[in-house]
Design a protein around this motif. Structure first.
Motif, PDB file in Angstrom:
ATOM      1  N   TYR A   1     -24.505 -15.405  43.193  1.00  0.00           N
ATOM      2  CA  TYR A   1     -25.858 -15.007  42.787  1.00  0.00           C
ATOM      3  C   TYR A   1     -25.900 -14.686  41.297  1.00  0.00           C
ATOM      4  O   TYR A   1     -26.802 -15.114  40.581  1.00  0.00           O
TER       5      TYR A   1
ATOM      6  N   MET B   1     -24.448 -10.985  54.278  1.00  0.00           N
ATOM      7  CA  MET B   1     -24.634 -10.340  52.994  1.00  0.00           C
ATOM      8  C   MET B   1     -24.673 -11.403  51.887  1.00  0.00           C
ATOM      9  O   MET B   1     -24.201 -12.510  52.058  1.00  0.00           O
ATOM     10  N   LEU B   2     -25.185 -10.986  50.793  1.00  0.00           N
ATOM     11  CA  LEU B   2     -25.350 -11.861  49.636  1.00  0.00           C
ATOM     12  C   LEU B   2     -23.998 -12.171  48.995  1.00  0.00           C
ATOM     13  O   LEU B   2     -23.128 -11.303  48.925  1.00  0.00           O
ATOM     14  N   ASP B   3     -23.809 -13.393  48.541  1.00  0.00           N
ATOM     15  CA  ASP B   3     -22.635 -13.755  47.748  1.00  0.00           C
ATOM     16  C   ASP B   3     -22.944 -13.332  46.316  1.00  0.00           C
ATOM     17  O   ASP B   3     -23.548 -14.072  45.538  1.00  0.00           O
ATOM     18  N   TRP B   4     -22.558 -12.104  45.974  1.00  0.00           N
ATOM     19  CA  TRP B   4     -22.957 -11.488  44.711  1.00  0.00           C
ATOM     20  C   TRP B   4     -22.444 -12.241  43.497  1.00  0.00           C
ATOM     21  O   TRP B   4     -23.126 -12.328  42.473  1.00  0.00           O
TER      22      TRP B   4
ATOM     23  N   ASP C   1     -31.775  -6.700  42.681  1.00  0.00           N
ATOM     24  CA  ASP C   1     -30.495  -7.316  43.030  1.00  0.00           C
ATOM     25  C   ASP C   1     -29.761  -7.864  41.806  1.00  0.00           C
ATOM     26  O   ASP C   1     -28.540  -7.766  41.717  1.00  0.00           O
TER      27      ASP C   1
ATOM     28  N   THR D   1     -25.884  -6.835  40.669  1.00  0.00           N
ATOM     29  CA  THR D   1     -24.722  -7.699  40.476  1.00  0.00           C
ATOM     30  C   THR D   1     -24.186  -7.623  39.051  1.00  0.00           C
ATOM     31  O   THR D   1     -22.979  -7.628  38.826  1.00  0.00           O
TER      32      THR D   1
END
Length: 113
Positions: free
Chosen positions: A7, A1-4, A61, A65
């Protein structure tokens, strides 16, 4: 998963670069973003929940965030966020139904010729 969190940090840096290169673009965006805050009829938490639902439907995205952080800051619970996301899911399904009807209309138009 994305490192929100990372990001979001990187995104804000890039947006800062855009602002330096095109300040009027950033100012225009900020004006639009602040417009709802002026009247404050819905309240910050509700606006952020709406923003999250729209972020899902537009697949943004960056919006996710930013608006997750703001929704939580304004006291939104996980349950409230999940309910807002349920609205987004339902609208996407509804939009798919509407556009499916458009496809069938196009098919009928082709059949008529």
């Amino acid at each position: 998963m994305l490192d929100w969190l990372q990001y979001r940090k990187e995104l804000m840096g890039r947006i800062g670069e855009i602002g330096a290169l095109s300040p009027d673009t950033l100012k225009g965006y900020q004006t639009l973003s602040k417009a709802g805050q002026q009247a404050n009829v819905l309240g910050a938490k509700t606006r952020e929940l709406i923003a999250l639902a729209v972020a899902v439907t537009t697949r943004c995205d960056g919006c996710i965030t930013v608006h997750v952080a703001e929704a939580l800051r304004h006291g939104a619970s996980k349950e409230e966020i999940a309910e807002a996301l349920g609205v987004a899911v339902a609208l996407n399904a509804g939009a798919a139904m509407v556009y499916s009807a458009r496809v069938m209309d196009a098919v009928a138009a082709h059949d008529a010729h």
